[in-house]
Design a protein around this motif. Structure first.
Motif, short mmCIF file in Angstrom:
data_model
loop_
_atom_site.label_atom_id
_atom_site.label_comp_id
_atom_site.label_asym_id
_atom_site.label_seq_id
_atom_site.Cartn_x
_atom_site.Cartn_y
_atom_site.Cartn_z
N ALA A 110 34.01 31.15 49.57
CA ALA A 110 35.22 31.36 50.43
C ALA A 110 34.92 32.70 51.30
O ALA A 110 33.90 33.72 50.91
CB ALA A 110 36.36 31.87 49.51
N CYS A 125 44.59 27.90 54.08
CA CYS A 125 42.97 27.59 53.67
C CYS A 125 42.70 26.40 54.47
O CYS A 125 43.03 25.20 54.56
CB CYS A 125 42.76 27.48 52.33
N MET A 174 39.82 31.61 54.40
CA MET A 174 41.31 31.91 54.17
C MET A 174 42.03 32.69 55.27
O MET A 174 41.27 33.54 56.06
CB MET A 174 41.59 33.04 52.96
#
Length: 235
Positions: free
Chosen positions: A196, A153, A162
């Motif tokens: 994310a 990450c 990611m």
């Protein structure tokens, strides 16, 4: 036989040179190469010198030859020293030559250059007031310490990307990928990440991310046919 021995002994240093020359020539013709031929020629000269050393005539000739060579060496020393000094002066005063002219270069093995360039870019980015970057990895290890699944990450200014999610083939379909990915998301959220993202190719089971609640936000189609899909998720 004694006459031949006396003739060779009277030759002194010259007969050793002849023996070395014959040995070198025969070895070179036999395909031994220059270095090995030179060794064989020198060995022939040494063997002949050992044989002829019993003769006082040979010893007297060799003593005279060695004396002459020593004197010539002493006379040559000033000339050699002058040539050495002159060569150093010329080398020091010669203009600097650049073996590689300035311009574009094609660099095939470019990993080291790429790492160096990234370091320069990161140093410049780090001087920006809003720039922040963190990295960490989450791994699943077995009892022996072998890594069965892992993901990296990179949190860049609040966005957690990611990267390199991988599960060993024999451990797939056991939930390890889902667990390491969720652990990475939890860690990223605890470090202040608000969103994310990740990229995956269309052959890397993109449905896996859809089932985990990721939203498809973009796609890149390659001329060869495959697609690279972008997913995002709020934390």
């Amino acid at each position: 036989m004694s006459g031949l021995f006396g003739t060779l002994a009277s030759g002194g240093f010259l007969i050793l040179l002849v023996a070395a020359g014959f040995g070198f020539g025969f070895a070179l013709v036999a395909g031994q190469g220059r270095k090995r031929s030179a060794m064989i020629g020198g060995l022939c000269a040494v063997l002949l010198a050992a044989i002829l050393s019993a003769s006082p005539v040979f010893r007297a000739n060799m003593t005279g030859a060695i004396t002459v060579l020593f004197v010539l060496g002493l006379l040559a020393l000033p000339v050699m020293f002058y040539a050495f000094v002159l060569r150093q002066i010329r080398r020091r005063n010669a203009p600097a030559l650049n073996p590689l002219p300035a311009g574009l270069r094609l660099i095939e093995q470019d990993d080291a250059l790429f790492r160096e360039t990234l370091e320069h870019l990161r140093d410049e980015n780090a001087r920006q007031p809003d720039y922040s970057r963190q990295t960490f990895s989450i791994a699943w290890r077995d009892a022996r310490g072998a890594v069965l699944a892992s993901v990296r990450c990179e949190i860049l200014m609040g966005l957690a990307e990611m990267r390199a999610l991988y599960v060993q083939p024999e451990m797939r379909d056991k939930g390890l990928g889902r667990q390491v990915l969720q652990a990475a998301l939890d860690e990223a959220k605890s470090r202040g990440a608000a969103r994310a993202m990740l990229h995956t190719f269309d052959w890397q089971v993109p449905d896996f991310y859809r089932h985990l609640g990721w939203t498809r936000t973009g796609e890149v189609s390659y001329p060869a046919g495959p697609r690279r899909i972008q997913f995002e998720k709020q934390l």
